[in-house]
Design an enzyme around this catalytic site. Structure first.
Site, PDB file in Angstrom:
ATOM      1  N   PRO A 224      -4.183  -5.091  -1.339  1.00 21.28           N
ATOM      2  CA  PRO A 224      -5.339  -4.613  -0.575  1.00 21.28           C
ATOM      3  C   PRO A 224      -6.697  -4.917  -1.190  1.00 21.28           C
ATOM      4  O   PRO A 224      -7.710  -4.672  -0.554  1.00 21.28           O
ATOM      5  CB  PRO A 224      -5.110  -3.096  -0.536  1.00 21.28           C
ATOM      6  CG  PRO A 224      -4.285  -2.808  -1.739  1.00 21.28           C
ATOM      7  CD  PRO A 224      -3.483  -4.020  -2.054  1.00 21.28           C
ATOM      8  N   ASP A 247      -7.518 -16.045   3.285  1.00 24.91           N
ATOM      9  CA  ASP A 247      -8.382 -15.556   4.343  1.00 24.91           C
ATOM     10  C   ASP A 247      -9.360 -14.517   3.827  1.00 24.91           C
ATOM     11  O   ASP A 247      -9.360 -14.167   2.649  1.00 24.91           O
ATOM     12  CB  ASP A 247      -7.590 -15.085   5.574  1.00 24.91           C
ATOM     13  CG  ASP A 247      -6.450 -14.168   5.229  1.00 24.91           C
ATOM     14  OD1 ASP A 247      -5.388 -14.301   5.842  1.00 24.91           O
ATOM     15  OD2 ASP A 247      -6.630 -13.327   4.325  1.00 24.91           O
ATOM     16  N   LYS A 269     -10.913 -15.667   9.142  1.00 30.07           N
ATOM     17  CA  LYS A 269     -10.276 -14.605   9.920  1.00 30.07           C
ATOM     18  C   LYS A 269     -10.731 -13.230   9.501  1.00 30.07           C
ATOM     19  O   LYS A 269     -10.232 -12.626   8.593  1.00 30.07           O
ATOM     20  CB  LYS A 269      -8.751 -14.667   9.761  1.00 30.07           C
ATOM     21  CG  LYS A 269      -8.092 -15.525  10.782  1.00 30.07           C
ATOM     22  CD  LYS A 269      -6.958 -14.832  11.420  1.00 30.07           C
ATOM     23  CE  LYS A 269      -5.662 -15.505  11.005  1.00 30.07           C
ATOM     24  NZ  LYS A 269      -4.634 -14.582  10.832  1.00 30.07           N
ATOM     25  N   GLY A 301      -3.037  -7.818   1.667  1.00 24.57           N
ATOM     26  CA  GLY A 301      -1.974  -6.831   1.863  1.00 24.57           C
ATOM     27  C   GLY A 301      -0.609  -7.454   1.788  1.00 24.57           C
ATOM     28  O   GLY A 301      -0.308  -8.240   0.893  1.00 24.57           O
ATOM     29  N   ASP A 302       0.214  -7.123   2.776  1.00 24.48           N
ATOM     30  CA  ASP A 302       1.563  -7.684   2.851  1.00 24.48           C
ATOM     31  C   ASP A 302       1.607  -8.670   4.013  1.00 24.48           C
ATOM     32  O   ASP A 302       1.108  -8.364   5.100  1.00 24.48           O
ATOM     33  CB  ASP A 302       2.567  -6.548   3.089  1.00 24.48           C
ATOM     34  CG  ASP A 302       3.978  -7.072   3.141  1.00 24.48           C
ATOM     35  OD1 ASP A 302       4.662  -7.007   2.117  1.00 24.48           O
ATOM     36  OD2 ASP A 302       4.398  -7.581   4.216  1.00 24.48           O
ATOM     37  N   ILE A 305       3.030  -7.379   7.393  1.00 22.06           N
ATOM     38  CA  ILE A 305       2.504  -6.187   8.082  1.00 22.06           C
ATOM     39  C   ILE A 305       1.158  -6.556   8.679  1.00 22.06           C
ATOM     40  O   ILE A 305       0.183  -6.798   7.958  1.00 22.06           O
ATOM     41  CB  ILE A 305       2.401  -4.986   7.120  1.00 22.06           C
ATOM     42  CG1 ILE A 305       3.805  -4.609   6.653  1.00 22.06           C
ATOM     43  CG2 ILE A 305       1.730  -3.799   7.822  1.00 22.06           C
ATOM     44  CD1 ILE A 305       3.888  -3.414   5.749  1.00 22.06           C
ATOM     45  N   THR A 330       0.656  -3.202   0.960  1.00 23.93           N
ATOM     46  CA  THR A 330      -0.065  -3.180   2.227  1.00 23.93           C
ATOM     47  C   THR A 330      -1.225  -2.185   2.159  1.00 23.93           C
ATOM     48  O   THR A 330      -1.220  -1.254   1.342  1.00 23.93           O
ATOM     49  CB  THR A 330       0.898  -2.859   3.376  1.00 23.93           C
ATOM     50  OG1 THR A 330       0.205  -3.036   4.610  1.00 23.93           O
ATOM     51  CG2 THR A 330       1.431  -1.433   3.292  1.00 23.93           C
ATOM     52  N   MET A 382      -7.018  -2.245  11.520  1.00 21.39           N
ATOM     53  CA  MET A 382      -7.954  -2.954  12.413  1.00 21.39           C
ATOM     54  C   MET A 382      -8.516  -2.015  13.479  1.00 21.39           C
ATOM     55  O   MET A 382      -8.718  -2.416  14.613  1.00 21.39           O
ATOM     56  CB  MET A 382      -7.240  -4.131  13.108  1.00 21.39           C
ATOM     57  CG  MET A 382      -6.704  -5.163  12.157  1.00 21.39           C
ATOM     58  SD  MET A 382      -5.579  -6.314  12.963  1.00 21.39           S
ATOM     59  CE  MET A 382      -4.074  -5.389  13.033  1.00 21.39           C
ATOM     60  N   GLY A 411     -10.490  -0.007   0.542  1.00 24.62           N
ATOM     61  CA  GLY A 411      -9.626   0.779  -0.333  1.00 24.62           C
ATOM     62  C   GLY A 411      -9.152  -0.001  -1.547  1.00 24.62           C
ATOM     63  O   GLY A 411      -8.973  -1.216  -1.490  1.00 24.62           O
TER      64      GLY A 411
END
Ligand SMILES: C[S@@+](CC[C@H](N)C(=O)[O-])C[C@H]1O[C@@H](n2cnc3c(N)ncnc32)[C@H](O)[C@@H]1O
Length: 463
Positions: A224, A247, A269, A301-302, A305, A330, A382, A411
């Site tokens: 994250p 990204d 993105k 993240g992952d 996911i 994630t 999102m 975070g």
């Protein structure tokens, strides 16, 4: 250099250990593991040494030390807890021209045992020459954690095929071959436990060197934000890639850890500001891998996911390109941990749902009745743009106005902000705080725990 690092093959010559200092036991065990016969002068045999009594490679001498016991020894270890007894061994060994170590007296010793990382047949040895044992221990632990167990199997494979690789020609050609195995798909197969498959690949390559491996793709979760939340596997692949596609969500601190020589391609993105359409990213990865490159696809993240990782590897699978997927932490796990909001809790939430709050053509098409179940935590990815709508819909479908909700922006990073409130007041708090970075909305009674469990203090937080 304080000493000469060598590995000794003693070929059945014995090592004499005099005394039973607690450290001596570890030394004897190491000697026996290396197939070295040991003579132990000890009277009596203390606790912790009993396993040596009937050991075939150990000869015990009960009784006081005699200088004649050292005759013909390859090495001598003075391991008494009595300094005078050690002095006697030291003098006798020196007189007979033997190399001697006195436990705990590095400055007077001719040799010492390094800390080791055992990936037999590969062995790494570390020593500070007695100057900083704590640092040696620390480095040993770090290196040990970084080196997959598979390096041992890889070294065994190399030994198996070393002679056969002569068919490849001169030294540079052979080196290229082995390098491509260490950091290419064959090496990765070994690390994934598929050693015999890897052996068959080496066999095939040696029979037909023109089949040298094509490139491959590593689809890696970058976590994250905080760079030290990367997995060790992610870091290893980041350091061997030829080109990286990353990204906007991947933090600069993480991108900095990619091998400096690797080409960096920012494929963007963030919300609707796409830099490169998804199909182009998929196609680019295929082309890069087909040109023989090791491609790192680094995703926030992952990758599985809300990361479209499945679509990206589907195209690779179709093109027959080797790939592997490395999970990442994630955003839900990272933000929850760093905000002190457990996603499940025996008293407050028995389940958790990860939900997309992304608007599709301005619409938010969610099954609200299923989302408002009791004792459940909701995590909206999102969802920043649609947050006011999400809070309003949850209230309209039965959750009370004072139901707890939190927004976590950026975070796990030093810029993290956590806003706690209710479904009724969180939207205003969000506007007042001017939240714009990647943010996660957490809804549920667990949010209240932030008050007591919040532990992370980002840089801007002066509390
Ligand atoms: C396209 S999704 C990607 C999720 C990612 N694959 C994962 O597993 O975290 C992007 C959303 O993840 C959330 N997100 C990612 N990193 C975040 C962070 N550090 N803090 C808060 N939310 C984050 C935000 O909701 C963001 O809009």
């Amino acid at each position: 250099m304080h000493s000469l690092p060598v590995f000794l093959r003693l070929g059945g010559r014995r090592v004499v250990v005099v005394g039973t200092h607690p450290v001596a036991r570890r030394r004897i065990d190491r000697l026996l593991a290396a197939g070295v016969p040991v003579e132990l002068v000890a009277q009596p045999l203390p606790a912790g040494f009993e396993h040596l009594r009937n050991h075939a490679a150990v000869t015990l001498h009960n009784g006081p030390f005699q200088p004649s016991q050292l005759a013909g020894a390859a090495l001598v270890i003075a391991a008494s807890e009595d300094p005078e007894a050690n002095d006697a061994v030291l003098v006798a060994a020196r007189r007979q021209g033997l190399l001697v170590q006195v436990i705990g007296r590095e400055a007077e010793s001719d040799f010492f045992f390094p800390a080791i990382i055992d990936r037999a047949p590969m062995i790494l040895a570390l020593s500070s020459g007695g100057a900083a044992p704590a640092l040696t221990r620390f480095l040993r632990m770090r290196l040990d954690a970084m080196l997959p167990a598979g390096y041992g199997q890889l070294a065994e494979l190399f030994a198996r095929y070393r002679r056969r690789a002569d068919v490849l020609g001169d030294r540079p050609a052979r080196r290229r071959f082995w390098d491509s195995i260490i950091s290419g798909p064959i090496g990765e197969k070994v690390f994934a436990g598929r050693t015999e498959e890897a052996a068959a690949d080496i066999e095939a390559l040696l029979n037909k060197p023109e089949l040298m491996p094509r490139g491959e793709v590593y689809l890696v979760g970058a976590g994250p934000g905080a760079a030290d939340l990367l997995t060790l596997r992610a870091l290893r692949l980041m350091q061997q890639a030829d080109v990286v596609l990353y990204d906007a969500l991947v933090s600069p601190a993480v991108v900095d850890l990619v091998r400096p020589e690797a080409e960096r391609i920012h494929v963007g993105k963030r919300a609707s500001r796409h830099t490169l359409p998804q199909e182009d990213i998929n196609g680019l990865m295929v082309r890069l891998a087909e040109s023989g490159r090791r491609v790192l696809r680094l995703k926030g993240g992952d990758p599985f996911i809300f990361g479209r990782g499945g679509e990206e590897i589907a195209e690779l699978a179709e093109a027959g390109i080797a790939f592997q997927v490395v999970p990442g932490i994630t955003a839900a796990s990272g933000c929850a941990a760093y905000a002190g909001i457990p996603l499940t809790h025996r008293d407050h939430a028995q389940s958790v749902q990860f939900v997309t709050g992304h608007l599709k053509s301005g619409e938010l098409d969610l099954d609200w009745a299923r989302l408002v179940q009791p004792e459940q935590t909701l995590v909206f990815y999102m969802g920043l743009k649609a947050m006011d709508r999400i809070c309003a819909e949850l209230r309209a479908h039965g959750l009370p106005d004072d139901y707890p909700a939190a927004l976590v922006e950026e975070g796990t990073t030093s810029s993290q902000r956590v806003l706690c409130g209710t479904l009724a007041d969180l939207p205003q708090k969000k506007d007042a705080a001017d939240i714009r970075g990647p943010s996660l909305l957490i809804v549920g009674n667990v949010v209240r725990l932030n008050e007591t469990l919040g532990w992370f203090r980002p840089r801007h937080d002066a509390r």
